[in-house]
Design an enzyme around this catalytic site. Sequence first.
Site, mmCIF file in Angstrom:
data_model
loop_
_atom_site.group_PDB
_atom_site.id
_atom_site.type_symbol
_atom_site.label_atom_id
_atom_site.label_comp_id
_atom_site.label_asym_id
_atom_site.label_seq_id
_atom_site.Cartn_x
_atom_site.Cartn_y
_atom_site.Cartn_z
ATOM 1 N N CYS A 338 -12.535 50.363 22.508
ATOM 2 C CA CYS A 338 -11.845 49.398 23.357
ATOM 3 C C CYS A 338 -12.721 48.168 23.615
ATOM 4 O O CYS A 338 -12.976 47.399 22.701
ATOM 5 C CB CYS A 338 -11.374 50.058 24.645
ATOM 6 S SG CYS A 338 -10.096 49.120 25.503
ATOM 7 N N HIS A 422 -8.586 55.099 23.291
ATOM 8 C CA HIS A 422 -9.297 56.056 24.131
ATOM 9 C C HIS A 422 -8.794 57.466 23.803
ATOM 10 O O HIS A 422 -7.673 57.641 23.324
ATOM 11 C CB HIS A 422 -9.046 55.785 25.614
ATOM 12 C CG HIS A 422 -9.560 54.470 26.100
ATOM 13 N ND1 HIS A 422 -10.906 54.208 26.234
ATOM 14 C CD2 HIS A 422 -8.902 53.339 26.483
ATOM 15 C CE1 HIS A 422 -11.060 52.972 26.690
ATOM 16 N NE2 HIS A 422 -9.872 52.419 26.841
#
Length: 505
Positions: A338, A422
């Site tokens: 991310c 994630h």
Amino acid sequence: MSGSLLVAGTTSDAGKSVVTAGICRWLARQGVRVAPFKAQNMSLNSFVTADGAEIGRAQAMQAQAARVEPEAAMNPVLLKPGADGRSQVVLLGKAVAEVGALDYRERKPVLLERALECLADLRSRYEVVVCEGAGSPAEINLRDRDIANMGLATAAKLPVVVVGDIDRGGVFAAMYGTLALLSAEDQALVAGWFVNKFRGDARLLAPGLEMLRELTGRPVLGTLPMLSGLWLDAEDSLDLTTVVDRGSVRGPVGADVLRVAVVRFPRLSNFTDLDALAQEPGVLVRWATRAEELADADLVVLPGTRATVADLAWLRERGLEPVLKARAAAGRPVLGVCGGYQMLGQVIEDQVESKAGTVEGLGLLPTRVLFGREKVLARPVGEAFGERVEGYEIHHGVVTVEGGEPFLDGCRVGSVRGTTWHGALENDGFRRALLREVAEQAGRAFVPAPDTSFAAAREERLDRLGDLIEEHADTDALWKLIEGGAPAHLPFVPPGAPRATETDR
């Protein structure tokens, strides 16, 4: 049965989340349909529900403890602190504003209404709702606009139990002081105490518990022993002490240990992405803030962050950029997740989060990042190393890939990989395949264990929490509180003052 309960704490990290999850698992094992609830959460550790809502990961973990699907109503208000003293407000799973502390205070009456609506909705669909407070109920400077502790309890008429951390010391003073600072109306809802993280001889503690009952008029409903190795989804950086220097209980299957260094950004988010790595036999996970701490790592991970540009500047100030570039040039593995993935690219265009405009990235991947005002919330499914991978996405920065090899909607060049996903490491087959490749690139004789199941390990930990409540709490008293609410108590009176008698009442 039907009812609710609020679990408060004398401090942050006293164990509210753990006790709430334990009560949820205990009730679920009794066949009770139970749901967790936290009106307001401040955390950079969040999760995406099946219908695309963002909530705190602690509430997602508690929902799993309750054996129900997490949803936005379980955490209606989520605050995500940023780099400028302001926080993003996530309401019912969607980002709605960026506010400072005083601005947010003015929004609280409306947010309390929404929280009460969500609580009422959950209570209409579940037999029991176990609520978790935030911080301490005795933050008297915030009481008039409180929506998560006694403000919620008084509005919804919830009995309250207060958890204290005996391991940090001063637990009796913290409990007594918490009650002493509350108004009489709030005191009437406080029904008992939980002493948490106890280690020692219970016989030495017993006199103190009895004195606390005499002084406050409230019983201790449980003395919960210290549990190690839980590794449950933490809410904030206070819990990072429990995830630092994690190593597996079992030794490596092969001849070597695999060393993973995770860069500890100041605005670190979703750090539980690394939990699955840490529970692998023979994998040692450490947090790193200095260049020399990356030197012997077989894999360096740049995790998520709430402030990509600000934390990239911090990374450069700490002298980590040359180390990362040297690793890439030498074919030593680097993984960005991310925000960490965004840093690895060529250019970041940010007029939204940092408003810094054009910022040069680390240049290790052929990508460009453009920050958009709408947050991307998704539950992607894909494949890597021939293995099915499920994950979730939470980001404003949209990455455009201009080269390299595909890698979970991100890309890879040599030993450097990046993805916006994630939770990918929680997929056992993918995690083992990645570790095998990292070991090969690092020249380690490391072999992943063939039978490690992260989902099974998490379930075992949640069962341990259920056991904690079942074996060490007064469950009969908990049933009565949940079904009947807080019992009538004598008004709390400090020592030395005259106490009310039956005739006085």
